[in-house]
Design an enzyme around this catalytic site. Structure first.
Site, short mmCIF file in Angstrom:
data_model
loop_
_atom_site.label_atom_id
_atom_site.label_comp_id
_atom_site.label_asym_id
_atom_site.label_seq_id
_atom_site.Cartn_x
_atom_site.Cartn_y
_atom_site.Cartn_z
N ASN A 219 0.55 -1.38 -0.27
CA ASN A 219 -0.26 -0.20 0.02
C ASN A 219 0.44 1.46 -0.20
OD1 ASN A 219 -2.03 1.56 0.39
ND2 ASN A 219 -3.42 0.74 1.63
N ASP A 220 1.27 1.77 1.16
CA ASP A 220 1.92 3.48 1.47
C ASP A 220 3.39 3.42 0.22
OD1 ASP A 220 0.39 3.86 3.26
OD2 ASP A 220 1.55 2.93 5.30
N VAL A 221 3.88 2.06 0.24
CA VAL A 221 4.98 2.10 -1.06
C VAL A 221 4.84 2.20 -2.56
CG1 VAL A 221 6.26 0.44 0.88
CG2 VAL A 221 5.53 -0.57 -1.37
N ALA B 47 0.26 3.29 7.62
CA ALA B 47 0.44 5.03 7.24
C ALA B 47 -0.95 5.82 7.79
CB ALA B 47 0.84 5.72 6.05
#
Lengths: 462, 100
Positions: free
Chosen positions: A390-392, A430
């Site tokens: 997700n965040d990456v 996050a």
């Protein structure tokens, strides 16, 4: 130079062991040599431990042998039977044991040589770092194992409380030195263990690669400090070996920690004191809506692609989907599709986590590509399959004012089509909306990663 | 400060640079083995545990020293086995892929 057979033999063995440790670590920079490196390091370690029994003036042999047998068998057995998916917490646990051993050695040194200021001072330092390392590693273990909430656990006024705890703890240590009274050692260790716990509780799951790596470096430093204290005592030879091996690990581990933090564009201090992910961003400037796709359409899209890049994340590890992913990759390749894997350095819960899982499934490591290598390929890629990451992959990292701003990501949005496999519509670790999901070329495929990839495999076989 | 401690300090400085240089640029692929392997190498703490317990005299020192030995032994064997298992998988995945 007179020759003193027993101590000289012991020292010679330590010298050889240290050389082999350095070469073994060096061998870790290439997959072809790594396995030989660890084997040699293992043999060197075994011999170093055995000759230590010959040290003049030792007693308590029965206790030593019993301790080695209990710890050795427990470590061996546990490491053998554990599932590959539980690797991050195992590394954390064994690292914590090293920190605990360092703290206990410091305690013995303090009990026996409290009046020797140099030895005692070094032991206090080793005790501080060793205690933080074991307590922090155990909390990291509990979080990774799922026995403790993985989200940041934030206590009120924690910066003040934490600082007070560590200052008071070290104060007790200083008190013990100045008064040469061992009674102060008990609160000394208690407060530092508490500090290790308080330090690690507010750190969330996705920051674990930095945390595990840092505690590894800390244990190395604690071992080196104990080594210094031993060097100053009657049986100093073992101390030199500990100084070298501990410092070696401290340096290598610090380097890896910095690499991990850099991969998230955050400082190590921010990871430890920032409680990142504890708050949710409200109202980002995201427009549009998420567009779902079903497995059949997704399978067709991939089957007719020239190149598919799979981007795995922690979601793949949770769902244990790596075997299915291997099946999927093989099927696509049999249809003439080029399949590559894009790996972000902090994907997962420890450094290199995804590489280990994919290797377990039997996916050749020459299909795995680092962030910089794979980013160049996205514009010419037909389909990117984001699997539990997700965040990456969040393009918000390119947006000013986003909490992720400046984090180097995988630019999957540049591919022609992006398919995101995700359990639900929730946010990433996050707590930030993922802009990617709202892009025109992005489709959402909802469900458990293992089941969804299984469905894709079934569709492709039709 | 005793001469031995100065010697140890010189050694530590050299070891720090060695650790830094030896790791240099390790590919992401090997981050886990590197971490796990260095985890094993600080298992040298077992040697310190053996010495600490070996020279312990009263029961309290013996008890704490015993804890050090047990934990050190777990660190060293666990660290080795985990690293070995991970590297064995890389070997296998290379062969399977290369056979194509």
């Amino acid at each position: 130079m007179t020759i003193d057979v027993v101590p000289d033999t012991i020292n010679a063995v330590y010298v050889v062991a240290v050389i082999v440790f350095i070469l073994g670590l060096k061998a870790m920079s290439s997959p072809e040599t790594a396995r030989r490196g660890i084997l040699f390091a293992g043999i060197a370690m075994l011999i170093a431990v055995l000759v230590t029994f010959l040290s003049p003036g030792l007693s308590n042999f029965a206790l030593i042998a019993l301790g080695v047998a209990i710890g050795g068998l427990a470590g061996w057995y546990w490491a053998r039977v554990v599932q590959m998916t539980a690797m991050p917490q195992m590394v954390a646990m064994f690292n914590g044991m090293g920190g605990g051993a360092a703290a206990a050695i410091a305690a013995v040194e303090l009990l026996s040589s409290l009046s020797n200021l140099a030895t005692a001072g070094l032991s206090v330092a080793g005790g501080v770092i060793g205690s933080i390392s074991i307590a922090g590693s155990v909390i990291a273990f509990l979080k990774l194992q799922g026995w403790l909430r993985s989200k940041p656990i934030v206590l009120p006024a924690r910066q003040v409380v934490n600082t007070a705890v560590v200052v008071v703890g070290v104060g007790f240590g200083a008190f013990a030195l100045l008064r040469t009274d061992a009674v102060w050692l008990l609160p000394f260790f208690a407060f530092l263990l508490l500090y290790g716990i308080l330090l690690t509780l507010p750190i969330g799951g996705a920051d674990m690669p930095v945390v595990i790596s840092l505690f590894n470096a800390l244990t190395g430093i604690a071992v080196a400090l104990d080594g210094f204290a031993l060097v100053n005592g009657p049986l100093g030879d073992a101390g030199y070996a500990m100084v070298i091996a501990g410092t070696l690990v401290g340096a290598a581990g610090s380097l890896l920690t910095l690499l991990m933090a850099k991969a998230m564009n955050r400082s190590v201090a921010n990871v430890f004191f920032g409680a990142f992910g504890a708050t949710e961003e409200t109202g980002g400037p995201v427009q549009g809506q998420m567009k779902p796709i079903d497995a059949a359409d997704a399978a067709v899209l991939m089957a007719y692609a020239n190149q598919v890049v799979i981007v795995p994340g922690y979601g793949m590890a949770v769902a244990q989907a790596q075997q299915k992913v291997k099946e999927l990759a093989d099927l696509l390749e049999s249809k003439g599709v080029s399949v590559k894997f894009g790996i972000h350095p902090v994907a997962g819960r420890m450094p290199g986590h995804m590489n280990v899982l994919l290797a377990e499934a039997g996916i050749s490591y020459d299909k795995l590509f680092d962030r910089d290598e794979i980013n160049a390929e996205f514009p010419s890629t037909d389909v990117v399959l984001v699997l539990g990451a997700n965040d990456v992959v969040n393009p918000a990292a390119h947006r000013k004012g986003s909490p992720l701003e400046g984090m180097p990501i995988l630019d999957v949005e540049q591919a022609k089509n992006v398919i995101v496999i995700k359990r639900g519509q929730g946010k990433g670790f996050a707590g930030i909306e993922n802009d990617l999901f709202y892009r025109d070329n992005c489709r959402m495929l909802y469900g458990d990663a293992q089941q969804v990839v299984g469905k894709l495999v079934t569709e492709l076989k039709k | 400060m005793a001469a031995d401690l100065w010697t140890a300090l010189f050694i530590a400085i050299l070891a720090a640079f060695t650790g830094y240089e030896v790791i240099g640029r390790v590919p992401v692929l090997l981050h886990t083995p590197l971490m796990s392997g260095s985890n094993f190498i600080h298992g040298i703490v077992l040697v310190g545990g053996i010495v600490a317990l070996g020279i312990a005299t009263d029961p309290l020192e013996q008890a704490v020293g015993f804890v050090a030995v047990v934990m050190g032994a777990m660190n060293v064997t666990g660290g080795y086995v985990v690293t070995e298992r991970i590297l064995a998988m890389f070997d296998r995945s290379k062969r399977k892929g290369g056979a194509k």
